[in-house]
Design a protein around this motif. Structure first.
Motif: not given
Length: 599
Positions: A259-265, A277-282
């Motif tokens: 769920e991290y994507g929607q919670v980030l938003r 890897r998270f900076y790279e993916k985004l």
């Protein structure tokens, strides 16, 4: 109090007790389940910890006992940790991805008396090996009750564990623990042998917290938000998400990793400390988004990138940008880059940090062009926090890890063989019941990091390699390739195997086949990989292989004079072959995006 003056005077549960008494109705943490966010105050937090602490006491957990916790990032992990520490016990984080054999190894080595698991999956794993753990007496299920367990081991649900008790008796219980008592065991990956239990005390963890506070000094006085989804068994998320809020106004919103994507938003965090890897993916996703734009938006983005590149070059060269460039860049950030970053909830961030693995310079550069002051820091399980980081100049040049934390007790020295040695109050107290391994990494109070370094002319530290032959993946996982290579060489088909994947998302292998391997080699080698992968943890598994077109040669620098493989030389010689196994990496796309104007 200045960071450089800090000296702890309370244990971690003592900090919780003080905080709940001082501001009981303030927000302590939040959590998201199924898209619904709930809030817990400091009073509620303390109530949960008090109930669990007395429940543990009722089940026979005593001062000094070890208790393992295996779950995703959620408030219950936090409550369990502080409850164990309130009793005077030592909490052990276990990764949800660990196999039953790995769980058994940790429980037996630590002599854990209790295990807390999240769901049927974790509880089934521990039930499978419980008979082999002589000290285990209690298994607790957070979401479900434990399955049948061997005789002598009690199973209890989360609600069963909650017991009565008052604040005065909790304070008395907490007072029995000292700052130098063990608080957490963080187990290493076992990349260089059997996993070791890195012992941190209440004192060392609080010095680690202060180094993390140095990344975001404002969090001492003003609210900051962070999303917690990374495994709390790992030292960096545990220090940031579990313990740092006790000292600061950092509010964590916990959520399942899916769920991290929607919670980030939804949260739009102001604090981020992620592996590369998270900076790279985004970044890759945002590039794709920008390149899908048409018309005026596409033109605006192209112009903004041109301005951003020029601004980045000025910053890295130490030259002051002209007034016109500063105005143009501010317009680019406000009008183009912030709306782009907002797609992933990254628009409130001013400073962001990365650690745990090498960060591609192009990824740092791109986020800095987009107006995010992305910096690197350095830490190990043994340091708890970050004794080294880019603490000073905003938008620092990529490729360096910065300087010592601004406290004279934090020192870095270069050994004769260029190994980086560290002395600081956040250093661990030793490997759990392993004095020989502890002695091997200390020299007159200096900790041997295993990393090789150099100082730049302006005093920054740059990592230039590692003493030990280990691989660190893009996600920050450390893997010893040699046991995997030995298993592969057991096959009569394989003469030599070289596992690669340093700085990559997964591991692959180069294979020099036996001259007598025969027909249908590729298919038979795939079967050998499957054989070896079956016994490996997920992070160690080999995703692909390539057959070397020729034997390794000493004359090309690929072997030593006595025949040992020189891994770095092999990686250089067969870079193209290795590249085939990874395809078009996000790195390459991001680097291209940073370098070239988009049309």
């Amino acid at each position: 109090m200045e960071l450089t003056e800090f000296e702890p005077d309370r244990t971690l549960p003592g900090l919780l007790l003080d905080r709940a008494r001082r501001e009981p109705d303030a927000v302590a943490l939040r959590y998201s389940r199924g898209g619904v966010v709930r809030v817990l105050t400091w009073r509620m937090y303390l109530d949960r910890v008090r109930e669990l602490a007395f429940g543990l006491v009722a089940q026979g957990v005593r001062h000094g006992d070890r208790v393992a916790v295996m779950s995703g990032a959620r408030p219950e992990w936090v409550f369990a940790a502080l409850a164990v520490q309130s009793v005077g016990g030592v909490v052990i984080g276990v990764y949800p991805t660990n196999s039953p054999a790995e769980i058994e190894q940790v429980l037996v080595h630590s002599e854990a008396v209790a295990f807390v698991g999240e769901s049927e999956t974790e509880l089934a794993k521990v039930a499978k090996i419980a008979a082999n753990t002589p000290d285990l007496r209690l298994v607790v299920g957070i979401d479900v009750a434990p399955p049948d367990l061997p005789e002598g081991i009690t199973g209890a649900s989360w609600d069963d564990l909650r017991s009565a008790g008052d604040l005065d008796s909790l304070a008395e219980l907490i007072a029995a623990t000292t700052l130098d008592d063990p608080a957490v065991l963080f187990y290493t990956s076992g990349s260089t042998g059997v996993p070791k239990g890195v012992t941190h005390s209440h004192r060392t963890l609080q010095h680690a917290i202060q180094s993390v506070v140095g990344l975001y000094p404002e969090c001492r006085t003003a609210r900051h938000d962070v999303v917690g989804f990374l495994p709390l068994a790992h030292v960096a998320p545990a220090v940031l998400l579990v313990f740092t809020p006790l000292h600061t106004r950092l509010v964590v919103t916990f959520c399942p990793i899916e769920e991290y994507g929607q919670v980030l938003r939804a949260v739009r965090p102001t604090v981020v400390l992620w592996p590369p890897r998270f900076y790279e993916k985004l970044a890759a996703e945002l590039i794709a988004q920008a390149e899908s734009w048409n018309g005026i938006r596409r033109v605006a983005y192209r112009i903004a990138m041109h301005v951003g590149r020029r601004m980045a070059e000025r910053r890295w060269s130490g030259r002051r940008a002209s007034v016109l460039l500063r105005i143009a860049y501010a317009a680019a950030v406000r009008g183009v880059f912030l709306p782009l970053r907002a797609i992933h909830g990254m628009d409130r961030l001013r400073v962001a940090w990365t650690a745990s693995a090498a960060m591609p310079e192009s990824v740092v550069a791109l986020w800095q062009i987009w107006g995010l002051d992305l910096r690197e820091n350095y830490g190990l399980t043994e340091t708890g926090g970050c004794p080294i980081g880019q603490f000073g100049q905003p938008f620092p040049r990529p490729g360096r890890i910065g300087r010592e934390f601004p406290d004279p007790r934090f020192q870095v020295r270069l050994a004769d063989d260029r190994e980086m040695l560290i002395r600081a109050p956040l250093l661990f107290r030793g490997y759990w019941r392993n004095p020989s391994e502890t002695a091997a990494v200390f020299e007159d109070g200096w900790f041997r990091t295993g990393d090789l370094m150099e100082r730049t002319p302006d005093g920054d530290i740059r990592l230039i390699g590692r003493k030990k032959d280990v691989i660190i993946t893009r996600g920050g996982k450390t893997v010893d390739p040699q046991p995997i290579e030995i298993r592969l060489r057991e096959s009569p088909l394989i003469e030599e195997a070289i596992v690669v994947g340093d700085g990559r998302k997964y591991l692959t292998v180069l294979i020099e086949p036996n001259a007598a391997a025969g027909a249908e080699l590729a298919e038979r080698l795939r079967a050998e990989l499957d054989r070896v992968n079956a016994d490996l943890a997920r992070v160690e598994q080999l995703k692909d292989f390539r057959v070397l077109p020729r034997p390794l040669e000493a004359s090309r620098g690929e072997r030593t004079a006595n025949g040992k493989v020189k891994r770095a030389a092999v990686v250089d010689s067969f870079a193209g072959l290795i590249g085939e196994m990874y395809g078009v990496d996000d790195d390459a796309a991001i680097a291209d995006h940073v370098r070239r104007p988009r049309r």
